[in-house]
Design a protein around this motif. Structure first.
Motif, PDB file in Angstrom:
ATOM      1  N   ASP A 248       0.773  -1.244   0.074  1.00 56.02           N
ATOM      2  CA  ASP A 248       0.253  -0.023   0.149  1.00 56.02           C
ATOM      3  C   ASP A 248       0.519   1.192  -0.110  1.00 56.02           C
ATOM      4  O   ASP A 248       0.738   2.385  -0.830  1.00 56.02           O
ATOM      5  CB  ASP A 248      -1.026   0.122   0.920  1.00 56.02           C
ATOM      6  N   TYR A 249       1.672   1.240   0.927  1.00 56.21           N
ATOM      7  CA  TYR A 249       2.500   2.531   0.866  1.00 56.21           C
ATOM      8  C   TYR A 249       3.390   2.641  -0.362  1.00 56.21           C
ATOM      9  O   TYR A 249       3.745   3.700  -0.712  1.00 56.21           O
ATOM     10  CB  TYR A 249       4.010   2.390   1.927  1.00 56.21           C
ATOM     11  N   ALA A 250       4.409   1.758  -1.136  1.00 50.56           N
ATOM     12  CA  ALA A 250       5.011   2.126  -2.290  1.00 50.56           C
ATOM     13  C   ALA A 250       3.540   2.961  -3.556  1.00 50.56           C
ATOM     14  O   ALA A 250       3.686   3.253  -4.037  1.00 50.56           O
ATOM     15  CB  ALA A 250       5.508   0.689  -2.774  1.00 50.56           C
ATOM     16  N   VAL A 251       2.288   1.666  -3.182  1.00 53.00           N
ATOM     17  CA  VAL A 251       1.191   2.754  -4.237  1.00 53.00           C
ATOM     18  C   VAL A 251       0.966   4.203  -3.844  1.00 53.00           C
ATOM     19  O   VAL A 251       1.293   4.378  -4.989  1.00 53.00           O
ATOM     20  CB  VAL A 251       0.187   1.585  -4.345  1.00 53.00           C
ATOM     21  N   LEU A 252       0.997   4.215  -2.485  1.00 51.76           N
ATOM     22  CA  LEU A 252       0.978   5.411  -1.901  1.00 51.76           C
ATOM     23  C   LEU A 252       1.799   6.415  -2.684  1.00 51.76           C
ATOM     24  O   LEU A 252       1.798   7.424  -2.125  1.00 51.76           O
ATOM     25  CB  LEU A 252       0.500   6.127  -0.572  1.00 51.76           C
ATOM     26  N   GLY A 253       3.196   6.076  -2.078  1.00 47.80           N
ATOM     27  CA  GLY A 253       4.493   6.539  -2.728  1.00 47.80           C
ATOM     28  C   GLY A 253       4.183   7.119  -4.141  1.00 47.80           C
ATOM     29  O   GLY A 253       4.662   8.875  -4.553  1.00 47.80           O
ATOM     30  N   LEU A 254       3.737   6.364  -4.520  1.00 41.82           N
ATOM     31  CA  LEU A 254       4.048   6.868  -6.243  1.00 41.82           C
ATOM     32  C   LEU A 254       3.034   7.334  -6.616  1.00 41.82           C
ATOM     33  O   LEU A 254       2.999   8.141  -7.392  1.00 41.82           O
ATOM     34  CB  LEU A 254       3.619   5.189  -7.412  1.00 41.82           C
ATOM     35  N   HIS A 255       1.869   7.886  -5.853  1.00 46.98           N
ATOM     36  CA  HIS A 255       0.352   8.496  -6.098  1.00 46.98           C
ATOM     37  C   HIS A 255       0.812  10.367  -5.600  1.00 46.98           C
ATOM     38  O   HIS A 255       0.243  11.014  -5.909  1.00 46.98           O
ATOM     39  CB  HIS A 255      -0.960   7.851  -5.586  1.00 46.98           C
ATOM     40  N   LEU A 256       1.872   9.894  -4.488  1.00 44.38           N
ATOM     41  CA  LEU A 256       2.380  11.056  -3.915  1.00 44.38           C
ATOM     42  C   LEU A 256       2.791  11.826  -4.763  1.00 44.38           C
ATOM     43  O   LEU A 256       3.261  12.437  -4.974  1.00 44.38           O
ATOM     44  CB  LEU A 256       3.471  11.033  -2.712  1.00 44.38           C
ATOM     45  N   LEU A 257       4.292  11.144  -5.668  1.00 43.85           N
ATOM     46  CA  LEU A 257       4.922  11.524  -6.559  1.00 43.85           C
ATOM     47  C   LEU A 257       3.764  12.380  -7.817  1.00 43.85           C
ATOM     48  O   LEU A 257       4.446  13.301  -8.810  1.00 43.85           O
ATOM     49  CB  LEU A 257       5.838  11.133  -7.104  1.00 43.85           C
ATOM     50  N   GLU A 258       2.770  11.463  -7.974  1.00 41.59           N
ATOM     51  CA  GLU A 258       2.768  11.741  -9.755  1.00 41.59           C
ATOM     52  C   GLU A 258       1.284  13.062  -9.442  1.00 41.59           C
ATOM     53  O   GLU A 258       0.799  13.596  -9.923  1.00 41.59           O
ATOM     54  CB  GLU A 258       1.756  11.184 -10.209  1.00 41.59           C
ATOM     55  N   THR A 259       0.862  13.434  -7.732  1.00 43.05           N
ATOM     56  CA  THR A 259       0.000  13.889  -7.662  1.00 43.05           C
ATOM     57  C   THR A 259       0.515  15.700  -7.552  1.00 43.05           C
ATOM     58  O   THR A 259       0.399  16.956  -7.513  1.00 43.05           O
ATOM     59  CB  THR A 259      -1.436  13.833  -5.885  1.00 43.05           C
ATOM     60  N   HIS A 260       1.706  15.444  -6.575  1.00 43.24           N
ATOM     61  CA  HIS A 260       2.538  16.926  -6.235  1.00 43.24           C
ATOM     62  C   HIS A 260       4.461  16.704  -6.508  1.00 43.24           C
ATOM     63  O   HIS A 260       4.888  18.179  -6.138  1.00 43.24           O
ATOM     64  CB  HIS A 260       2.646  16.767  -4.705  1.00 43.24           C
ATOM     65  N   GLY A 261       4.593  15.160  -7.156  1.00 41.25           N
ATOM     66  CA  GLY A 261       5.954  16.228  -7.463  1.00 41.25           C
ATOM     67  C   GLY A 261       6.363  16.301  -6.892  1.00 41.25           C
ATOM     68  O   GLY A 261       6.926  15.913  -5.892  1.00 41.25           O
ATOM     69  N   PHE A 262       8.204  15.947  -7.244  1.00 39.54           N
ATOM     70  CA  PHE A 262       9.039  15.643  -6.401  1.00 39.54           C
ATOM     71  C   PHE A 262      10.050  16.848  -4.861  1.00 39.54           C
ATOM     72  O   PHE A 262      10.331  16.512  -4.198  1.00 39.54           O
ATOM     73  CB  PHE A 262       9.902  15.013  -7.027  1.00 39.54           C
ATOM     74  N   GLY A 263       8.695  17.745  -5.508  1.00 42.95           N
ATOM     75  CA  GLY A 263       8.741  18.845  -4.767  1.00 42.95           C
ATOM     76  C   GLY A 263       8.133  18.423  -3.657  1.00 42.95           C
ATOM     77  O   GLY A 263       7.968  19.491  -2.618  1.00 42.95           O
ATOM     78  N   PHE A 264       7.314  17.304  -3.049  1.00 45.01           N
ATOM     79  CA  PHE A 264       6.650  17.432  -2.381  1.00 45.01           C
ATOM     80  C   PHE A 264       6.879  18.279  -1.232  1.00 45.01           C
ATOM     81  O   PHE A 264       8.220  17.587  -0.570  1.00 45.01           O
ATOM     82  CB  PHE A 264       5.877  16.013  -2.002  1.00 45.01           C
ATOM     83  N   SER A 265       5.852  18.417   0.771  1.00 44.00           N
ATOM     84  CA  SER A 265       6.131  18.240   1.388  1.00 44.00           C
ATOM     85  C   SER A 265       5.142  17.405   2.153  1.00 44.00           C
ATOM     86  O   SER A 265       4.725  16.859   2.027  1.00 44.00           O
ATOM     87  CB  SER A 265       5.183  19.853   1.826  1.00 44.00           C
ATOM     88  N   THR A 266       6.378  17.471   3.402  1.00 41.22           N
ATOM     89  CA  THR A 266       5.457  16.456   4.767  1.00 41.22           C
ATOM     90  C   THR A 266       4.451  16.202   4.780  1.00 41.22           C
ATOM     91  O   THR A 266       3.184  15.694   5.391  1.00 41.22           O
ATOM     92  CB  THR A 266       6.268  16.337   6.047  1.00 41.22           C
ATOM     93  N   GLU A 267       3.823  17.293   5.154  1.00 46.49           N
ATOM     94  CA  GLU A 267       2.582  18.118   4.944  1.00 46.49           C
ATOM     95  C   GLU A 267       0.832  17.189   3.942  1.00 46.49           C
ATOM     96  O   GLU A 267       0.473  16.941   4.332  1.00 46.49           O
ATOM     97  CB  GLU A 267       2.478  19.261   5.369  1.00 46.49           C
ATOM     98  N   GLN A 268       2.092  16.972   3.051  1.00 46.12           N
ATOM     99  CA  GLN A 268       0.911  16.481   1.896  1.00 46.12           C
ATOM    100  C   GLN A 268       0.914  15.651   1.468  1.00 46.12           C
ATOM    101  O   GLN A 268       0.304  14.646   1.482  1.00 46.12           O
ATOM    102  CB  GLN A 268       1.642  17.067   0.408  1.00 46.12           C
TER     103      GLN A 268
END
Length: 357
Positions: free
Chosen positions: A92-112
């Motif tokens: 699940d966390y690998a999937v969620l991490g992929l979605h995080l990068l697709e949604t917010h890019g490599f500049g994502f924040s911890t809050e995101q």
């Protein structure tokens, strides 16, 4: 470190990471309870089932009493019964991490990262430090308080299991992978819990270009404080391996030296993982089999070992008994991803990796 030679090779390595992570997770799932399934007990089970050396998923219980302490999911994770992946937080966390990068890019924040947990991940599918951080998020706390308030699990393995996607998307750039993993990890962890995530991300990233698994391990150690207990324990396992001590004696030695930390703590699990990688010596089957036989958090360790070994070998070299039963399908608790194809996850990961090149 140099880039992976070709786009085709990169795609195969990334798919190998996904397949390896899922296969290793499935292999370790039936015996995921470290205080019950010790190294000795796991091997006794396998001997009774005539399954040593371990070269396939766990066999069904050889006797009725042998199955009593297996995880309830064992019926979908043993050889002959695997039809797609079981749902598990390690995936699940690998999937969620992929979605995080697709949604917010490599500049994502911890809050995101936290916002995405609340939006996409069911509370009851989180555990230990992640559940504490989720509760803190729901109560309005912000990082880094989400990691430190009423959270006794800050150095457990949860952040480490979230790290692979940062390695897959930063092939051959372990420092960048580690920095991304740290930004994710501090939502829920501190100290060695964060270092474990940084180390794992760097290890996966280094595996794309390292000539051997030992080179990848040495490179991964450069991203965490040399004086940390995590780094000292990884170096200890490597030094014992260098003396040609057996895998069994290496684990017995380091187990005694990390006694008291608990079976879900990052440090002893990093020792089991390091030993599996070194004594597996680049062979996919041997690597995940030794790692899972090492005990402790078997499904998490098997998943990370499988990811590293899968990146090293590529998907095309992973033996069919591991990848074929997965049927290119992932079960996931992440909203919108249940039933997604493994090949699709790998393609989306490749797009992100190519964007960083």
């Amino acid at each position: 470190m140099t880039a992976v030679a070709t786009d085709v090779e990169l795609a195969d390595r990334i798919l190998g990471g996904w397949l390896g992570r899922i296969a290793g997770n499935m292999l370790g799932k039936p015996v995921e309870q470290g205080e019950v399934w010790t190294r000795d007990r796991i091997d006794r089970y396998l001997r009774r089932a005539a399954a040593l050396p371990l070269t396939d998923y766990f066999p069904e219980p050889p006797g009725e009493e042998d199955g009593l302490d297996l995880r309830p999911e064992w019926r979908s994770c043993v050889r002959g019964r695997v039809h797609g992946s079981c749902r598990d937080d390690d995936i699940d966390y690998a999937v969620l991490g992929l979605h995080l990068l697709e949604t917010h890019g490599f500049g994502f924040s911890t809050e995101q990262v936290g916002d995405l947990w609340l939006l996409r991940l069911p509370f009851l599918q989180t555990f230990t430090a992640e559940r504490a951080a989720y509760r803190n998020l729901a109560n309005g706390l912000k990082p880094p308080l989400t990691a430190t308030y009423d959270n006794p699990y800050q150095e457990w393995i949860g952040a480490l299991i979230r790290a692979d996607v940062y390695g897959w998307t930063c092939p051959g750039d372990p420092r960048r992978a580690a920095a991304l993993a740290r930004r994710d990890a501090v939502l829920s962890h501190t100290g060695n819990g964060v270092y474990g995530a940084m180390w794992a991300a760097a290890l996966v990233s280094a595996a794309f270009t390292a000539p051997t698994v030992r080179h990848a391990l040495d490179t991964a150690l450069t991203v965490v404080p040399a004086s940390s207990r995590l780094a000292r324990t990884v170096r200890r396992v490597a030094s014992l391996h260098d003396t040609r001590m057996t895998w069994e004696d290496t684990l017995a030695t380091v187990s005694a030296e990390t006694a008291g930390l608990g079976w879900i703590h990052t440090v002893p699990n990093a020792a089991v993982l390091t030993a599996g990688l070194l004594y597996g010596d680049g062979d996919f089957t041997r690597t995940i089999a030794l790692t899972v036989r090492g005990g402790l958090d078997t499904d998490s360790n098997g998943a990370t070992a499988g990811s590293v070994a899968g990146v090293l070998t590529g998907a095309s070299a992973i033996p069919g008994q591991w990848k074929d039963p997965l049927e290119d399908t992932v079960r996931s608790a992440v909203f919108g991803f249940d039933g997604v194809r493994i090949s699709e996850l790998a393609r989306r990961t490749l797009r992100l990796a190519e964007a960083t090149a």
